[in-house]
Design a protein around this motif. Structure first.
Motif, short mmCIF file in Angstrom:
data_model
loop_
_atom_site.label_atom_id
_atom_site.label_comp_id
_atom_site.label_asym_id
_atom_site.label_seq_id
_atom_site.Cartn_x
_atom_site.Cartn_y
_atom_site.Cartn_z
N ASN A 174 15.59 11.77 74.74
CA ASN A 174 16.74 12.63 74.30
C ASN A 174 16.81 13.08 73.09
OD1 ASN A 174 18.24 12.63 76.96
ND2 ASN A 174 18.75 10.41 76.66
N ARG A 175 15.56 12.72 72.23
CA ARG A 175 15.69 13.44 70.96
C ARG A 175 15.27 14.66 70.72
NH1 ARG A 175 13.47 8.19 68.71
NH2 ARG A 175 11.54 8.86 68.98
N TYR A 176 14.76 15.03 71.98
CA TYR A 176 13.84 16.39 72.39
C TYR A 176 14.83 17.22 73.23
CZ TYR A 176 9.96 14.03 70.27
OH TYR A 176 9.12 13.20 69.45
N ARG A 177 14.58 18.59 73.04
CA ARG A 177 14.99 19.56 73.99
C ARG A 177 14.07 20.08 74.95
NH1 ARG A 177 19.42 23.37 71.42
NH2 ARG A 177 20.94 21.90 72.27
N PRO A 178 14.50 20.84 76.02
CA PRO A 178 13.47 21.37 76.99
C PRO A 178 12.60 22.31 76.07
CG PRO A 178 15.49 20.97 78.19
CD PRO A 178 16.01 20.53 76.50
N GLY A 179 11.33 22.21 76.38
CA GLY A 179 10.41 23.29 75.52
C GLY A 179 9.74 22.43 74.19
N ASP A 180 10.38 21.46 73.80
CA ASP A 180 9.86 20.80 72.56
C ASP A 180 8.63 19.92 72.81
OD1 ASP A 180 12.25 21.97 71.25
OD2 ASP A 180 13.05 19.91 70.89
N ALA A 181 7.79 20.05 71.67
CA ALA A 181 6.47 19.23 71.66
C ALA A 181 6.80 17.97 71.20
CB ALA A 181 5.46 19.88 70.80
N VAL A 182 6.44 16.94 71.63
CA VAL A 182 6.55 15.54 71.30
C VAL A 182 5.89 15.43 70.10
CG1 VAL A 182 6.27 13.17 72.01
CG2 VAL A 182 7.25 14.63 73.68
N SER A 183 6.33 14.51 69.01
CA SER A 183 5.86 14.54 67.79
C SER A 183 4.53 13.64 68.00
CB SER A 183 6.78 13.62 66.71
OG SER A 183 6.90 12.35 67.18
N ALA A 184 3.66 13.42 67.29
CA ALA A 184 2.26 12.68 66.86
C ALA A 184 2.63 11.26 67.26
CB ALA A 184 1.59 13.09 66.05
N ALA A 185 3.73 10.89 66.61
CA ALA A 185 3.85 9.31 66.62
C ALA A 185 4.60 8.92 68.06
CB ALA A 185 4.93 9.15 65.56
N ASP A 186 5.49 9.77 68.59
CA ASP A 186 5.82 9.50 69.90
C ASP A 186 4.70 9.49 70.76
OD1 ASP A 186 8.52 8.89 68.76
OD2 ASP A 186 9.37 10.77 69.36
N GLY A 187 3.82 10.53 70.55
CA GLY A 187 2.85 10.71 71.47
C GLY A 187 1.96 9.39 71.75
N VAL A 188 1.69 9.12 70.52
CA VAL A 188 0.79 7.53 70.49
C VAL A 188 1.46 6.52 71.40
CG1 VAL A 188 0.03 5.65 69.19
CG2 VAL A 188 -0.04 8.07 68.33
N PHE A 189 2.67 6.38 71.03
CA PHE A 189 3.62 5.62 72.03
C PHE A 189 3.64 5.97 73.49
CE2 PHE A 189 7.18 3.89 74.22
CZ PHE A 189 7.37 2.80 74.08
N LEU A 190 3.84 7.26 73.94
CA LEU A 190 3.77 7.68 75.13
C LEU A 190 2.34 7.28 75.94
CD1 LEU A 190 5.79 11.01 75.12
CD2 LEU A 190 6.59 8.40 76.13
N ALA A 191 1.35 7.62 75.18
CA ALA A 191 -0.03 7.41 75.65
C ALA A 191 -0.31 6.26 76.17
CB ALA A 191 -1.06 8.02 74.76
#
Length: 96
Positions: free
Chosen positions: A29-46
């Motif tokens: 919910n920090r993001y809006r549709p179309g936003d790229a996920v930050s590198a830090a959040d991307g590490v967590f998601l991976a």
């Protein structure tokens, strides 16, 4: 009553699965549709994605990055952008 089951994802220790789910919901919910996920959040998601029951199918040839897009019923979800250019949506709830 069942004991709470702790979860560890990408160095984050959650006392209960519901805590991990809430953390990921807040992240989404920090993001809006179309936003790229930050590198830090991307590490967590991976790392979280490795816990998905269909992880190998979802990850495919490898993850390049993540973004957020609109989903059903006015919601939004995370999408995997793979290194081969293909894309796949996934439920963060399935990663916990």
């Amino acid at each position: 009553m069942a004991n709470a089951q702790s979860v560890e994802i990408a160095g984050h220790q959650f006392e209960r699965k519901t805590d991990a789910l809430e953390f990921m919901k807040v992240m989404l919910n920090r993001y809006r549709p179309g936003d790229a996920v930050s590198a830090a959040d991307g590490v967590f998601l991976a790392e979280a994605l490795k816990r998905h029951p269909e992880a190998s199918t979802k990850i495919g040839p490898g993850v390049r990055s993540f973004d957020v897009r609109s989903a059903d019923y006015g919601t939004q979800c995370f999408w995997i952008l793979r290194i081969d250019g293909s894309e796949e949506r996934f439920s963060y709830k399935s990663c916990v």
